[in-house]
Scaffold this active site. Sequence first.
Site, PDB file in Angstrom:
ATOM      1  N   SER A  70       0.921  -1.296   0.081  1.00 51.67           N
ATOM      2  CA  SER A  70       0.078   0.077  -0.090  1.00 51.67           C
ATOM      3  C   SER A  70       0.730   1.150  -0.078  1.00 51.67           C
ATOM      4  O   SER A  70       0.195   2.534  -0.222  1.00 51.67           O
ATOM      5  CB  SER A  70      -0.931   0.154   1.335  1.00 51.67           C
ATOM      6  OG  SER A  70      -1.923  -0.817   0.937  1.00 51.67           O
ATOM      7  N   LYS A 126       0.302   3.901  -2.651  1.00 48.20           N
ATOM      8  CA  LYS A 126      -0.786   4.684  -2.591  1.00 48.20           C
ATOM      9  C   LYS A 126      -0.282   6.205  -2.242  1.00 48.20           C
ATOM     10  O   LYS A 126      -0.973   7.211  -2.552  1.00 48.20           O
ATOM     11  CB  LYS A 126      -1.592   4.367  -1.427  1.00 48.20           C
ATOM     12  CG  LYS A 126      -2.654   3.291  -1.699  1.00 48.20           C
ATOM     13  CD  LYS A 126      -3.504   3.204  -0.558  1.00 48.20           C
ATOM     14  CE  LYS A 126      -4.519   1.941  -0.705  1.00 48.20           C
ATOM     15  NZ  LYS A 126      -3.721   0.613  -0.309  1.00 48.20           N
ATOM     16  N   ASP A 173      -8.349 -13.300  -2.022  1.00 42.93           N
ATOM     17  CA  ASP A 173      -8.872 -12.112  -1.699  1.00 42.93           C
ATOM     18  C   ASP A 173      -9.944 -11.534  -1.970  1.00 42.93           C
ATOM     19  O   ASP A 173     -10.425 -10.719  -1.452  1.00 42.93           O
ATOM     20  CB  ASP A 173      -7.696 -10.910  -2.082  1.00 42.93           C
ATOM     21  CG  ASP A 173      -6.199 -11.337  -1.556  1.00 42.93           C
ATOM     22  OD1 ASP A 173      -6.006 -11.502  -0.194  1.00 42.93           O
ATOM     23  OD2 ASP A 173      -5.143 -10.933  -1.988  1.00 42.93           O
ATOM     24  N   SER A 196      -5.877   3.606   4.363  1.00 45.34           N
ATOM     25  CA  SER A 196      -5.293   2.712   3.123  1.00 45.34           C
ATOM     26  C   SER A 196      -6.585   1.955   2.679  1.00 45.34           C
ATOM     27  O   SER A 196      -6.575   0.904   2.470  1.00 45.34           O
ATOM     28  CB  SER A 196      -4.297   1.822   3.916  1.00 45.34           C
ATOM     29  OG  SER A 196      -3.509   1.241   2.734  1.00 45.34           O
ATOM     30  N   ASN A 197      -7.344   2.848   1.920  1.00 46.39           N
ATOM     31  CA  ASN A 197      -8.728   2.170   1.357  1.00 46.39           C
ATOM     32  C   ASN A 197      -8.372   1.722  -0.135  1.00 46.39           C
ATOM     33  O   ASN A 197      -8.022   2.569  -1.043  1.00 46.39           O
ATOM     34  CB  ASN A 197      -9.916   3.371   1.287  1.00 46.39           C
ATOM     35  CG  ASN A 197     -11.035   2.650   1.034  1.00 46.39           C
ATOM     36  OD1 ASN A 197     -11.270   1.884  -0.219  1.00 46.39           O
ATOM     37  ND2 ASN A 197     -12.015   2.585   1.897  1.00 46.39           N
ATOM     38  N   ASN A 198      -8.180   0.669  -0.362  1.00 51.94           N
ATOM     39  CA  ASN A 198      -7.825   0.033  -1.902  1.00 51.94           C
ATOM     40  C   ASN A 198      -8.897   0.541  -2.792  1.00 51.94           C
ATOM     41  O   ASN A 198      -8.369   0.713  -4.058  1.00 51.94           O
ATOM     42  CB  ASN A 198      -7.610  -1.518  -1.886  1.00 51.94           C
ATOM     43  CG  ASN A 198      -6.666  -1.939  -0.962  1.00 51.94           C
ATOM     44  OD1 ASN A 198      -5.737  -1.289  -0.656  1.00 51.94           O
ATOM     45  ND2 ASN A 198      -6.643  -3.227  -0.654  1.00 51.94           N
ATOM     46  N   GLY A 258       2.626  -0.120   4.259  1.00 48.47           N
ATOM     47  CA  GLY A 258       2.250  -1.199   3.378  1.00 48.47           C
ATOM     48  C   GLY A 258       2.292  -2.495   3.946  1.00 48.47           C
ATOM     49  O   GLY A 258       3.267  -2.794   4.655  1.00 48.47           O
ATOM     50  N   SER A 259       1.279  -3.462   3.457  1.00 44.79           N
ATOM     51  CA  SER A 259       1.515  -4.888   4.108  1.00 44.79           C
ATOM     52  C   SER A 259       0.668  -5.765   3.275  1.00 44.79           C
ATOM     53  O   SER A 259      -0.503  -5.613   2.792  1.00 44.79           O
ATOM     54  CB  SER A 259       0.867  -4.753   5.673  1.00 44.79           C
ATOM     55  OG  SER A 259       0.785  -6.368   6.018  1.00 44.79           O
TER      56      SER A 259
END
Length: 494
Positions: free
Chosen positions: A84, A87, A177, A332-334, A446-447
């Site tokens: 992430s 972003k 996912d 951290s909204n994808n 980021g993960s």
Amino acid sequence: MKACRKVLITLVAIILTGSAIFVPNPSISSVEAASTYTSLTNKLNTIMADNRMKNATSSITVRKASTGEIIYERNGNKGITPASSLKLLTGATALETLGEDFRFSTAVLTNGKVSKGTLNGNLYLKGQGDPTLLKSHFDNFATGLSKQGIKHISGNLIGDDTWYDSVGLSSGIMAEDVPYYYAAPISALTLSPNGDFDAGSVIVEAKPTSNGKAARVTLSPNTNVLKVVNKSKTVPKGSKNTLKITREVGTNKVIITGNSPIGTSGSKEWIAVTDPTMYALDIFKRSLAEKGITVGKSSKLVKGKTPATAKTLLSRKSQPLKDLIIPFMKLSNNVHAEILAKEMGKKVYGEGSWDAGLQVMRDYAFSVGIDTSQWKFEDASGLSYSNKITSRELSQLLYVIRKEPWYNTYYKSLPIAGSKDRYVGGTLRHRLGTAPAAGNVMAKTGSLKNIKALAGYAKTKDGELLIFTVLTEDNKASTVPSIDQIATAITNHK
């Protein structure tokens, strides 16, 4: 607009060919590091020598925010999956391309006329990407229609999601996912279950009932687009909670299994729907019914394009991007990242697709002097394992954007270490919670599996702002403790 953009990029390329204005001289940085930052360099080298970092593949760069000079670097040009932290580029490009005051729009239109309380024609719900639509907004639409005298709709309820292309999932998303909110399909017409704005998902909750009985399942918002298959069992107090909530890939079946012990809160999961457009339509129909507006027996919920001659009955605009970027970056909204990418593609290239949106991101990076050959990405959220960037180029981005007029908005959107408020601390609210790091690290996390990253800004004890980017992968043991030690060492420097 395309031609202008290409001319701009060409000019930038010419300028950069003859100038190193954005690229710090590594030899000068080495001298700087050897003198002023010797103690910090030694601390970072010690951290890098621990087993977590030795057994991981990493890329690390630390710069002075004032000049961009590199004061520490390890494998700075090594390509690492950013997760992430990608972003950081998405957010910067969105602010530059769309502007801080950009708002998403949604409208309700018709090709019919109202007579004696009946709308003789179709009702269109036209989306243009707003990820912040809630059930309450559809309630407001229904109230507005009621005030216009509409009590019955004879035609169909049509969801118009044609603002973007029809590709729902970006490349690189793994099958495991797909059932969950962070990998929800992208649509120009979508809905969020609550104020976190996880668009395209439903909150599914299972709670214990009485011993031997299945857990009680609730959906928020309540919808027919998901079908619950409840195989759970309520078990005595003190038993292990083994509840699992998922969705069968390729179907709309939510499968609930495991034991739900009496006296516990059960389990909750944000489940992605298979079709966000039909999800939004289903909730819209429910809102209409709650306001006393009925639809014909033969009326259908379908997808379609709004006729050019349709009349707008109601419309709504989202909060501006300068506000939306807070939940986007902090949490951290994808889905926000991918929607912003498609919106940027729509604005610049007239195409709401990933190809167009990601090209806008590359264009922006190149225009500010970033070596885009070091950036490889196939989404805007960082969910793909195929994405690769280097710490040097990511830190360079964080340096050059400090000159942008929207930088303060961007800076405020970053999670702040140790702050317990979700919309301040975000994904760092449970990390770096003690001095000197608490409140002095503003960075994007980021993960992914065996991948951890942290990139942003940190204030030293003397108040100097440093830029740091730490990217790690191939780590069987989490590198988060080591990454946090790096951030702490920077804030402890004076």
